[in-house]
Design a protein around this motif. Structure first.
Motif, PDB file in Angstrom:
ATOM      1  N   PHE A  50       0.832  -1.205   0.000  1.00 29.08           N
ATOM      2  CA  PHE A  50       0.000   0.000   0.000  1.00 29.08           C
ATOM      3  C   PHE A  50       0.867   1.255   0.000  1.00 29.08           C
ATOM      4  O   PHE A  50       0.592   2.217  -0.730  1.00 29.08           O
ATOM      5  CB  PHE A  50      -0.920  -0.007   1.221  1.00 29.08           C
ATOM      6  CG  PHE A  50      -1.860   1.165   1.278  1.00 29.08           C
ATOM      7  CD1 PHE A  50      -2.955   1.222   0.435  1.00 29.08           C
ATOM      8  CD2 PHE A  50      -1.640   2.203   2.165  1.00 29.08           C
ATOM      9  CE1 PHE A  50      -3.825   2.307   0.483  1.00 29.08           C
ATOM     10  CE2 PHE A  50      -2.500   3.289   2.221  1.00 29.08           C
ATOM     11  CZ  PHE A  50      -3.594   3.342   1.374  1.00 29.08           C
ATOM     12  N   ALA A  51       1.929   1.232   0.804  1.00 30.62           N
ATOM     13  CA  ALA A  51       2.838   2.382   0.830  1.00 30.62           C
ATOM     14  C   ALA A  51       3.500   2.583  -0.528  1.00 30.62           C
ATOM     15  O   ALA A  51       3.673   3.721  -0.989  1.00 30.62           O
ATOM     16  CB  ALA A  51       3.897   2.178   1.912  1.00 30.62           C
ATOM     17  N   GLY A  52       3.855   1.478  -1.181  1.00 32.90           N
ATOM     18  CA  GLY A  52       4.461   1.592  -2.500  1.00 32.90           C
ATOM     19  C   GLY A  52       3.513   2.176  -3.528  1.00 32.90           C
ATOM     20  O   GLY A  52       3.911   3.004  -4.361  1.00 32.90           O
ATOM     21  N   VAL A  53       2.242   1.758  -3.486  1.00 31.92           N
ATOM     22  CA  VAL A  53       1.253   2.280  -4.435  1.00 31.92           C
ATOM     23  C   VAL A  53       1.005   3.767  -4.195  1.00 31.92           C
ATOM     24  O   VAL A  53       0.959   4.575  -5.140  1.00 31.92           O
ATOM     25  CB  VAL A  53      -0.060   1.481  -4.319  1.00 31.92           C
ATOM     26  CG1 VAL A  53      -1.171   2.157  -5.116  1.00 31.92           C
ATOM     27  CG2 VAL A  53       0.144   0.059  -4.808  1.00 31.92           C
ATOM     28  N   VAL A  54       0.843   4.157  -2.925  1.00 26.86           N
ATOM     29  CA  VAL A  54       0.589   5.562  -2.604  1.00 26.86           C
ATOM     30  C   VAL A  54       1.773   6.437  -3.007  1.00 26.86           C
ATOM     31  O   VAL A  54       1.607   7.509  -3.605  1.00 26.86           O
ATOM     32  CB  VAL A  54       0.286   5.718  -1.099  1.00 26.86           C
ATOM     33  CG1 VAL A  54       0.239   7.191  -0.706  1.00 26.86           C
ATOM     34  CG2 VAL A  54      -1.039   5.044  -0.756  1.00 26.86           C
ATOM     35  N   SER A  55       2.971   5.979  -2.697  1.00 20.91           N
ATOM     36  CA  SER A  55       4.150   6.785  -3.022  1.00 20.91           C
ATOM     37  C   SER A  55       4.350   6.911  -4.528  1.00 20.91           C
ATOM     38  O   SER A  55       4.794   7.954  -5.017  1.00 20.91           O
ATOM     39  CB  SER A  55       5.393   6.169  -2.385  1.00 20.91           C
ATOM     40  OG  SER A  55       5.650   4.888  -2.932  1.00 20.91           O
ATOM     41  N   ARG A  56       3.986   5.864  -5.273  1.00 18.66           N
ATOM     42  CA  ARG A  56       4.208   5.902  -6.722  1.00 18.66           C
ATOM     43  C   ARG A  56       3.136   6.708  -7.449  1.00 18.66           C
ATOM     44  O   ARG A  56       3.449   7.534  -8.317  1.00 18.66           O
ATOM     45  CB  ARG A  56       4.242   4.472  -7.270  1.00 18.66           C
ATOM     46  CG  ARG A  56       4.527   4.375  -8.768  1.00 18.66           C
ATOM     47  CD  ARG A  56       4.453   2.930  -9.236  1.00 18.66           C
ATOM     48  NE  ARG A  56       5.429   2.102  -8.553  1.00 18.66           N
ATOM     49  CZ  ARG A  56       6.680   1.921  -8.979  1.00 18.66           C
ATOM     50  NH1 ARG A  56       7.088   2.524 -10.088  1.00 18.66           N
ATOM     51  NH2 ARG A  56       7.505   1.155  -8.300  1.00 18.66           N
ATOM     52  N   TYR A  57       1.865   6.471  -7.117  1.00 12.50           N
ATOM     53  CA  TYR A  57       0.785   7.046  -7.913  1.00 12.50           C
ATOM     54  C   TYR A  57       0.152   8.291  -7.294  1.00 12.50           C
ATOM     55  O   TYR A  57      -0.554   9.026  -7.991  1.00 12.50           O
ATOM     56  CB  TYR A  57      -0.302   5.994  -8.150  1.00 12.50           C
ATOM     57  CG  TYR A  57       0.189   4.835  -8.972  1.00 12.50           C
ATOM     58  CD1 TYR A  57       0.404   4.972 -10.340  1.00 12.50           C
ATOM     59  CD2 TYR A  57       0.458   3.607  -8.375  1.00 12.50           C
ATOM     60  CE1 TYR A  57       0.866   3.905 -11.095  1.00 12.50           C
ATOM     61  CE2 TYR A  57       0.919   2.538  -9.126  1.00 12.50           C
ATOM     62  CZ  TYR A  57       1.124   2.689 -10.487  1.00 12.50           C
ATOM     63  OH  TYR A  57       1.587   1.643 -11.230  1.00 12.50           O
ATOM     64  N   VAL A  58       0.376   8.519  -6.010  1.00 11.28           N
ATOM     65  CA  VAL A  58      -0.180   9.707  -5.364  1.00 11.28           C
ATOM     66  C   VAL A  58       0.900  10.755  -5.135  1.00 11.28           C
ATOM     67  O   VAL A  58       0.746  11.925  -5.513  1.00 11.28           O
ATOM     68  CB  VAL A  58      -0.860   9.334  -4.029  1.00 11.28           C
ATOM     69  CG1 VAL A  58      -1.394  10.593  -3.337  1.00 11.28           C
ATOM     70  CG2 VAL A  58      -1.997   8.345  -4.271  1.00 11.28           C
ATOM     71  N   LEU A  59       2.000  10.336  -4.529  1.00  8.35           N
ATOM     72  CA  LEU A  59       3.080  11.276  -4.221  1.00  8.35           C
ATOM     73  C   LEU A  59       4.092  11.405  -5.355  1.00  8.35           C
ATOM     74  O   LEU A  59       4.934  12.314  -5.325  1.00  8.35           O
ATOM     75  CB  LEU A  59       3.800  10.828  -2.940  1.00  8.35           C
ATOM     76  CG  LEU A  59       2.912  10.664  -1.702  1.00  8.35           C
ATOM     77  CD1 LEU A  59       3.734  10.188  -0.517  1.00  8.35           C
ATOM     78  CD2 LEU A  59       2.196  11.972  -1.374  1.00  8.35           C
TER      79      LEU A  59
END
Length: 317
Positions: A50-59
């Protein structure tokens, strides 16, 4: 005289009960020591992904180490999950013939199945340790740690599975059944080893012998499918080729290290989520009301549920 015999019988019975209780407590204790870390690994893997997805596509600042860490955690999760499944007797297997046998024959077949699993684990434990030792020299590209932290999951999981297999045999099989199971599994292994000079000239016919005959026989005997094919693969490579047994462990590692498998913890989380929220019950009730009255309605409800879940998760139906 009879009173003395009664006292001795009572004492031996009490000793047997104490031994069974000790084995049961040991099984529960070791089971908890494996199950809790496995559950925590599921949560940790979900958190990392989840952290990887948020950092890649949100941040828009990808975490370079997230996929690598998730893969390491998943390998440990897969091995500990295999241990839990073996302890609970939940490895996929065919039990049609075993279930049709008499109680005494069924107990013997169960002992043979567990003994066969133990035999495979005993065969691969040394190659697994060698494989982990070789991986020690490799440094992971993102985390820059020794690959031993990942590869150690294989020998640790194998040793734990072997431990629970032994505990199951001691708890569920009688002494006679243990000896019979050991004789059957050991006798078959010895027969194949003695037949090695005859197998070598057969060439590709060995594929039928091991992957149809051995694997099929193991599956029909109630041995878990993964262990059945593991025994067939190990036997084929060891008896008919010059391939080092590290290849078996390497293929096990490779099979559990595909990036696509990282979605498994998320699917587990999704299943728990839709069950806890009541979404699954509402979904089935809606589809049953919509399609349940037509001929073959159960199949339509199942297909509809698959499409709805695939739409929620983004996977293919």
């Amino acid at each position: 005289m009879s009173a003395g015999h009664l006292t001795m019988a009572d004492g031996s019975g009490g000793g047997g009960a104490d031994e069974a209780g000790l084995l049961a407590r040991l099984d529960r204790g070791l089971g908890a020591l494996v199950a809790w870390p496995a559950a925590l690994l599921v949560l940790a893997d979900i958190g990392v992904l989840f952290a990887g997805v948020v950092s890649r596509y949100v941040l828009h600042t990808p975490l370079l180490w997230s996929d690598e860490l998730a893969a390491i955690l998943f390998l440990w999760l897969a091995m500990l999950g295999s241990v839990v499944a073996l302890r609970r007797g939940e490895h996929m297997r065919m039990t049609a013939l075993v279930g049709a046998a008499s109680p005494a024959r069924r107990a013997l077949l169960e002992a043979v199945a567990t003994m066969a699993c133990l035999a495979f684990l005993a065969l691969v434990v040394h190659p697994a340790w060698e494989y982990a030792a070789e991986e020690k020299a490799i440094t992971t590209p993102a985390l820059e740690i020794s690959n031993l932290w990942r590869a150690a999951a294989l020998p640790v999981g194998i040793v734990l599975m072997a431990t629970f297999a032994v505990l199951r045999l001691l708890r569920q099989a009688t002494g006679g059944q243990l000896l019979q199971a050991l004789a059957i599994v050991g006798g078959l292994a010895l027969a194949f080893w003695l037949a090695q000079p005859l197998l070598a000239p057969l060439g590709r016919l060995n594929l039928l012998i091991f992957f149809v005959g051995v694997a099929g026989g193991c599956v029909f005997a109630g041995i878990p499918i993964a262990f059945a094919f593991g025994l067939a693969t190990f036997g084929y490579l060891a008896l008919t080729t010059q391939t080092p047994m590290l290849a078996v462990v390497g293929r096990m590692d490779e099979g559990m290290s595909h990036l696509i498998l990282l979605a498994v913890p998320l699917f587990v989380f999704l299943g728990l989520l839709i069950e806890m929220t009541g979404m699954a019950r509402a979904m089935i009730a809606f589809l049953a009301a919509l399609l349940g009255h037509v001929k073959g309605g159960l199949s339509y409800v199942l297909i509809g549920a698959m499409y709805l879940v695939s739409g929620i998760s983004g996977s293919k139906a």
